[in-house]
Scaffold this motif. Structure first.
Motif, PDB file in Angstrom:
ATOM      1  N   TRP A 282     -96.096  20.614  26.068  1.00 28.77           N
ATOM      2  CA  TRP A 282     -95.330  19.761  25.156  1.00 28.77           C
ATOM      3  C   TRP A 282     -94.069  19.220  25.825  1.00 28.77           C
ATOM      4  N   GLN A 285     -93.413  20.286  32.048  1.00 23.06           N
ATOM      5  CA  GLN A 285     -94.470  19.765  32.897  1.00 23.06           C
ATOM      6  C   GLN A 285     -95.091  20.896  33.714  1.00 23.06           C
ATOM      7  N   GLN A 536     -94.343  10.438  35.671  1.00 20.70           N
ATOM      8  CA  GLN A 536     -94.484  11.587  34.795  1.00 20.70           C
ATOM      9  C   GLN A 536     -95.828  12.242  35.076  1.00 20.70           C
ATOM     10  N   TRP A 538     -98.488  15.404  33.432  1.00 21.46           N
ATOM     11  CA  TRP A 538     -98.733  16.312  32.317  1.00 21.46           C
ATOM     12  C   TRP A 538    -100.033  17.068  32.569  1.00 21.46           C
ATOM     13  N   HIS A 540    -103.238  19.219  30.574  1.00 26.03           N
ATOM     14  CA  HIS A 540    -103.899  19.567  29.318  1.00 26.03           C
ATOM     15  C   HIS A 540    -105.164  20.362  29.613  1.00 26.03           C
ATOM     16  N   ASN A 554     -96.590  11.453  27.286  1.00 30.60           N
ATOM     17  CA  ASN A 554     -97.542  12.530  27.042  1.00 30.60           C
ATOM     18  C   ASN A 554     -98.645  12.005  26.139  1.00 30.60           C
TER      19      ASN A 554
END
Length: 567
Positions: A282, A285, A536, A538, A540, A554
């Protein structure tokens, strides 16, 4: 701990409805109230439970992601469709049929008055919005309205917001909104796409923005509603039963619920996603030490996206006597080994060398390299010659301040070592983020020469304003005035004039050319040292499908879905 092995992702294009999207992180939201919420992580929640007149699609296509599209409005105003009038200062919107609030007291229709109220309450004097400056500078009468509220006794603020009018905001009936700007502004629609411009039900006037009392009555007009908020622990959003998907072109709302678990360590959050005990990170990173194997294996769980981040860069302090000399500021441009910094920041997969301010994601961007060097490695010999010409043949000593956590200390050391090769001795001063802003940036003092920092735009696409105005505008700033994000206290009459012209240009292409001239002048003055455009990234779990970035980057929680556990 050993890196968890990547699990091959099963590709499917069939959206699946249902399930709870679980996000894990370390911190908390800054605010749930859209008038005050500013943190990047918070905007994912706002995407789920709020809507605006216009917005952005979630897309991996850079051009598409920066394009304004209709959200609550029936169409985007343009000159061609007659909804932009008055030589580019009047914008007309019509609300879609079927828009409804979900409030603690039940559903009701959303009206144009709610849209106007949402923007008006940004100027609440007891808790004004961090985005207020955009609207005060642009909407006709908003500055006078702000001053009127500021002079209002606290007990009368709610009535004043309800009764006082803003010249540039008008509701006609229940479905028509007319916004009038003080001057043509090519990026006004981008401002209306910000979460700050979320409508507000009348009940909000009974409470101070961002207060616990307001959080208890949060109303939803998006596909989800906030059903639980335990500060520092968790946030839960469940389906809004009164949201009509036929009115919403931007949010598919595949999952049934969204749960954010807070207060976890970075390692714990990382491992939970790696083991599919949670679906997404969330507010943090992937761990830096885990990035090499993730990148080497092209792990499909790692998402890397250009973000328009002007980060990191060096602010040069114009209150420092030695930096008053342009030749010295130019020498610093050549003294930095940007390629070495890029390695600290994850290498070319995670960043691009920056020789300018406006990144490729900005529509005004045009590539140029005023102080470019081979491979971004710097030119220490040229820097030494410039120092000698400025009267420092033996070099000089400068103080560099930087945040004392994450990768910032390593970044500062790379800059120190590179500058040493140019005969510049750098004293490193690591400070907390609070000290950086309160003790150094806000004081206008000469206790520092250079500062390592970064900048993130407030919106995508037509966003040159969001870099150049806050960082370099000095219009109306007195010697002891508030310089805002112009941390180095840079002042240029020519830049101010160009900014004024760019901000009042109705045509985006004209504005873009003027903004590029601003960029040229700022770099000619060597006011900052660009270093990188960081991406950026991310992470998952393999449970997540249709992960799509949008302006907070995100994955958009309103458009992804969760894989069937049987797959």
């Amino acid at each position: 701990m050993a890196m968890l092995e990547a699990v091959p992702e099963v590709e499917t294009n069939r959206p699946r409805r249902g399930g709870t999207l679980t996000l894990v992180g370390a911190g908390d939201v800054d605010h749930l109230d859209p008038a005050l919420a500013y943190h990047t992580a918070t905007r994912g929640i706002l995407r789920a439970y709020t809507r605006q007149l216009v917005g952005y699609v979630a897309s991996r296509d850079r051009t598409e992601a920066g394009r304004i599209v209709a959200d609550m409005a029936t169409e985007v105003p343009t000159v061609a469709n007659g909804r932009i009038r008055g030589h580019g200062t009047e914008y007309r919107f019509t609300l879609r049929d079927g828009l409804r609030w979900c409030t603690p007291t039940g559903p009701r229709a959303m009206t144009a008055g709610d849209v106007v109220r949402g923007i008006k309450r940004l100027a609440h004097p007891l808790a004004s919005s961090p985005g207020l400056a955009y609207y005060v500078a642009t909407i006709a009468g908003m500055a006078e309205y702000r001053d009127l509220l500021a002079a209002t006794p606290p007990g009368a603020i709610a009535d004043r917001i309800a009764d006082a009018e803003v010249r540039g905001l008008r509701a006609e009936g229940d479905s028509e909104i007319i916004c009038t700007t003080s001057y043509p502004a090519s990026d006004f629609l981008n401002m209306l796409a910000l979460p700050f411009a979320t409508p507000a039900p009348v009940e909000y006037l009974d409470h101070i923005p961002g207060s616990p009392e307001l959080n208890a009555i949060l109303a939803a007009n998006g596909p989800y509603r906030v059903t639980r908020y335990l500060p520092g622990e968790s946030i839960v959003l469940e389906r809004n039963p009164f949201w009509d998907p036929t009115t919403d072109p931007l949010r598919a709302a595949h999952v049934d619920a969204i749960e954010i678990r807070e207060g976890l360590s970075e390692r714990r959050a990382h491992d939970m996603v790696g083991a599919a005990e949670a679906d997404m990170m969330w507010d943090i990173q992937p761990l830096t030490e885990e990035l090499p194997p993730l990148l080497a294996s092209d792990d499909p769980r790692l998402e890397v996206c250009p973000a328009g981040l002007f980060s990191p860069y060096l602010v040069l302090n114009f209150a420092s006597p030695v930096l008053a000399d342009r030749d010295i500021r130019v020498a610093l441009q050549y003294a930095v080994d940007k390629a070495a910094v890029a390695r600290v920041w994850g290498g070319p997969r995670l960043n691009d060398i920056a020789d300018q301010i406006l990144p490729p994601l900005c529509t005004a961007h045009r590539e140029f390299h005023p102080y470019g060097t081979a491979g971004g490695r710097g030119d220490p010999e040229r820097a030494r010659r410039l120092l000698a010409a400025a009267g420092y043949p033996e070099g000089l000593t400068l103080r560099l301040i930087f945040r004392d956590r994450d990768i910032h200390p390593d970044t500062a050391r790379e800059i120190r070592d590179a500058m040493a090769r140019a005969n510049i001795r750098v004293e490193l001063v690591g400070v907390s983020i609070n000290e950086l802003f309160s003790d150094y940036f806000s004081g206008g003092n000469d206790r520092w020469d250079m500062a390592l920092t970064g900048w993130e735009p407030d919106w995508y696409g037509n966003n040159a304003r969001t870099y150049l105005q806050p960082l370099f505008d000095s219009r109306g700033v007195g010697p002891d005035g508030d310089w805002g994000a112009n941390f180095g206290r840079y002042r240029s009459a020519k830049v101010n004039d160009l900014l004024g012209a760019a901000l009042t240009a109705a045509d985006a292409s004209v504005a873009g050319e003027l903004f590029r001239q601003v960029e040229v002048e700022v770099l000619r003055d060597a006011a900052v040292v660009p270093i990188l455009f960081a991406h950026q990234y991310w992470w998952h779990a393999t449970t997540v499908r249709n992960w799509l970035p949008y302006p907070v980057l995100n994955g958009d929680p309103t458009n992804l879905w969760l894989a069937d556990p049987r797959e």
